[in-house]
Design a protein around this motif. Structure first.
Motif, PDB file in Angstrom:
ATOM      1  N   GLY A  30       0.926  -1.151   0.267  1.00 29.04           N
ATOM      2  CA  GLY A  30      -0.411  -0.335   0.172  1.00 29.04           C
ATOM      3  C   GLY A  30       0.610   1.402  -0.143  1.00 29.04           C
ATOM      4  N   GLU A  31       0.515   2.046  -0.479  1.00 32.13           N
ATOM      5  CA  GLU A  31       1.460   3.166  -0.654  1.00 32.13           C
ATOM      6  C   GLU A  31       1.598   4.358   0.022  1.00 32.13           C
ATOM      7  OE1 GLU A  31      -0.651   6.212  -3.585  1.00 32.13           O
ATOM      8  OE2 GLU A  31       0.069   4.622  -5.091  1.00 32.13           O
ATOM      9  N   SER A  32       0.804   4.046   1.337  1.00 38.62           N
ATOM     10  CA  SER A  32       0.739   4.494   3.031  1.00 38.62           C
ATOM     11  C   SER A  32       2.409   3.599   3.782  1.00 38.62           C
ATOM     12  CB  SER A  32       0.042   4.405   3.340  1.00 38.62           C
ATOM     13  OG  SER A  32      -1.243   3.207   3.793  1.00 38.62           O
ATOM     14  N   LEU A  33       2.517   2.803   3.477  1.00 38.69           N
ATOM     15  CA  LEU A  33       3.773   1.977   4.263  1.00 38.69           C
ATOM     16  C   LEU A  33       4.984   1.959   4.021  1.00 38.69           C
ATOM     17  CD1 LEU A  33       1.468  -1.281   4.981  1.00 38.69           C
ATOM     18  CD2 LEU A  33       2.356   0.546   6.931  1.00 38.69           C
ATOM     19  N   PRO A  34       5.584   1.827   4.323  1.00 35.22           N
ATOM     20  CA  PRO A  34       7.178   2.281   3.881  1.00 35.22           C
ATOM     21  C   PRO A  34       7.722   0.676   3.425  1.00 35.22           C
ATOM     22  CG  PRO A  34       7.488   2.127   5.974  1.00 35.22           C
ATOM     23  CD  PRO A  34       5.944   2.179   5.784  1.00 35.22           C
ATOM     24  N   LEU A  35       8.429   0.977   2.289  1.00 33.70           N
ATOM     25  CA  LEU A  35       9.292  -0.102   1.914  1.00 33.70           C
ATOM     26  C   LEU A  35      10.383  -1.187   2.790  1.00 33.70           C
ATOM     27  CD1 LEU A  35      10.606  -1.498  -0.728  1.00 33.70           C
ATOM     28  CD2 LEU A  35      12.796  -0.227  -0.464  1.00 33.70           C
ATOM     29  N   ALA A  36      10.003  -0.589   3.839  1.00 37.27           N
ATOM     30  CA  ALA A  36      10.826  -1.155   6.387  1.00 37.27           C
ATOM     31  C   ALA A  36       9.986  -2.255   6.185  1.00 37.27           C
ATOM     32  CB  ALA A  36      10.901  -0.181   6.451  1.00 37.27           C
ATOM     33  N   VAL A  37       8.842  -2.088   5.345  1.00 43.21           N
ATOM     34  CA  VAL A  37       7.877  -3.332   6.207  1.00 43.21           C
ATOM     35  C   VAL A  37       7.596  -4.525   5.788  1.00 43.21           C
ATOM     36  CG1 VAL A  37       4.952  -3.896   6.621  1.00 43.21           C
ATOM     37  CG2 VAL A  37       5.987  -1.835   6.629  1.00 43.21           C
ATOM     38  N   PRO A  38       7.396  -4.201   3.859  1.00 46.73           N
ATOM     39  CA  PRO A  38       7.944  -5.238   3.448  1.00 46.73           C
ATOM     40  C   PRO A  38       8.889  -6.808   3.950  1.00 46.73           C
ATOM     41  CG  PRO A  38       7.886  -4.043   2.343  1.00 46.73           C
ATOM     42  CD  PRO A  38       7.004  -3.748   3.602  1.00 46.73           C
ATOM     43  N   VAL A  39       9.868  -5.550   3.680  1.00 43.50           N
ATOM     44  CA  VAL A  39      11.301  -5.901   4.178  1.00 43.50           C
ATOM     45  C   VAL A  39      11.441  -6.986   4.907  1.00 43.50           C
ATOM     46  CG1 VAL A  39      13.868  -5.969   3.915  1.00 43.50           C
ATOM     47  CG2 VAL A  39      12.651  -4.616   2.583  1.00 43.50           C
ATOM     48  N   ALA A  40      11.125  -5.843   6.517  1.00 46.19           N
ATOM     49  CA  ALA A  40      11.390  -6.491   7.637  1.00 46.19           C
ATOM     50  C   ALA A  40      10.543  -7.836   7.877  1.00 46.19           C
ATOM     51  CB  ALA A  40      11.087  -5.445   8.335  1.00 46.19           C
ATOM     52  N   VAL A  41       9.295  -8.232   7.003  1.00 48.15           N
ATOM     53  CA  VAL A  41       8.200  -9.100   7.441  1.00 48.15           C
ATOM     54  C   VAL A  41       8.713 -10.048   6.306  1.00 48.15           C
ATOM     55  CG1 VAL A  41       6.153  -9.834   6.904  1.00 48.15           C
ATOM     56  CG2 VAL A  41       6.013  -7.062   8.088  1.00 48.15           C
ATOM     57  N   GLY A  42       9.174 -10.021   5.397  1.00 45.26           N
ATOM     58  CA  GLY A  42       9.955 -11.445   4.458  1.00 45.26           C
ATOM     59  C   GLY A  42      11.539 -11.637   4.987  1.00 45.26           C
ATOM     60  N   GLY A  43      11.843 -10.610   5.367  1.00 43.73           N
ATOM     61  CA  GLY A  43      12.821 -11.093   5.611  1.00 43.73           C
ATOM     62  C   GLY A  43      13.470 -12.094   7.539  1.00 43.73           C
TER      63      GLY A  43
END
Length: 308
Positions: A204-217
């Motif tokens: 979603g546009e309101s969430l930073p790149l860090a969110v999927p990177v952190a969760v997937g990582g």
């Protein structure tokens, strides 16, 4: 109140994905780990005690979706109707293959149903991944990406569980398969959320790149650590780690869909009534699951009652 029900919905979906995930994984690898009909029946005994109990969580999640988020359930039925119908048919085929494969003392009969189980398990894992991709991005090419992630991830999860509960002669092959699958699963789980965000706009546009990177990582790290645990024959720890990786996918879906689910929630009075039923039923379900796991936690051996 809305947030509580969103958390509960994601919890139930995750419990289903984790518990039935290893049954799906064993089904996918049935012929790789079981070279004879007897060995394949032993592998079904590995998952047999948990088979029906695992599916209860999907039924509960469906009830919560329909009761607490009726607008979301209606949109799901309309927008993904064909996908849902296909998933139900695959699910029914997978379950039928487990129930029917030992009903007749015929080699051809059992081989045929074993093949159905194998194909249906792969298809069901792909459906689960496609549903994740559709939830994160809508229908499109990323459904195929997540379908691939799910097939490899659940196969690794199933191999680890088989190594945990199989007799020693089958556990060796399960350990080798798990060791080979966990590395690719970790890479796929790390890359899918990142590429999805960069190309498809996840989550979603309101969430930073860090969110999927952190969760997937986090999920990828759990899988890589599970690889080390499998090689050390610490299978219980490895199952906990592969379960953590599956949970990371559920968290990602929850983060993506949370705002939309909140807007589709039922009224406060309906949620209070539903909460009353939950307070009665959920402790009973949880208690039954704990009893089942404590009762059947031992490795399968010659004294174990055969299932299916």
């Amino acid at each position: 109140m809305d947030l509580l029900w969103i958390i509960l919905l994601m919890l139930f979906l995750n419990l289903y994905a984790v518990t039935d995930g290893f049954a799906i994984g064993v089904g996918m690898l049935l012929h790789r780990m079981g070279r004879t009909s007897e060995q394949r029946r032993t592998l079904l005994t590995v998952i047999g005690p948990f088979f029906l109990g695992n599916e209860v969580w999907l039924v509960v999640a469906g009830g919560v979706l329909a009761g607490a988020f009726p607008l979301a359930e209606a949109r799901l039925s309309e927008g993904l109707y064909l996908m849902v119908v296909a998933g139900l048919l695959i699910w029914a085929s997978r379950d039928a293959s487990i129930w029917f494969r030992s009903r007749l003392a015929s080699v051809r009969w059992r081989v045929a149903w074993d093949r159905v189980l194998n194909v249906a398990s792969v298809a069901f894992a792909a459906f689960w991944g496609a549903a994740v991709g559709a939830a994160l991005h809508g229908t499109g090419p990323f459904t195929l990406v997540w379908a691939t992630v799910a097939v490899v991830l659940l196969a690794a999860h199933g191999a680890v569980f088989a190594a945990l509960r199989s007799p020693a002669e089958l556990a060796v092959d399960a350990q080798a398969l798990a060791s080979r699958l966990l590395g690719p699963a970790a890479v796929l789980l790390a890359l899918a959320p990142l590429t999805g965000f960069l190309i498809g706009g996840l989550p979603g546009e309101s969430l930073p790149l860090a969110v999927p990177v952190a969760v997937g990582g986090a999920g990828a790290a759990a899988l890589w650590t599970a690889r080390t645990a499998v090689r050390a024959e610490s299978y219980g720890r490895a199952v906990a780690l592969t379960s953590t990786a599956i949970t990371s996918v559920t968290v990602l879906v929850g983060v993506r869909l949370g705002p939309e689910l909140a807007q589709a929630a039922a009224g406060a009075e309906s949620l209070r009534v539903l909460g009353g039923f939950a307070l009665i039923l959920l402790p009973l379900l949880a208690g039954a699951q704990v009893w089942m796991w404590r009762t059947f936690r031992q490795r399968v051996d010659a004294r174990t009652v055969l299932f299916f």
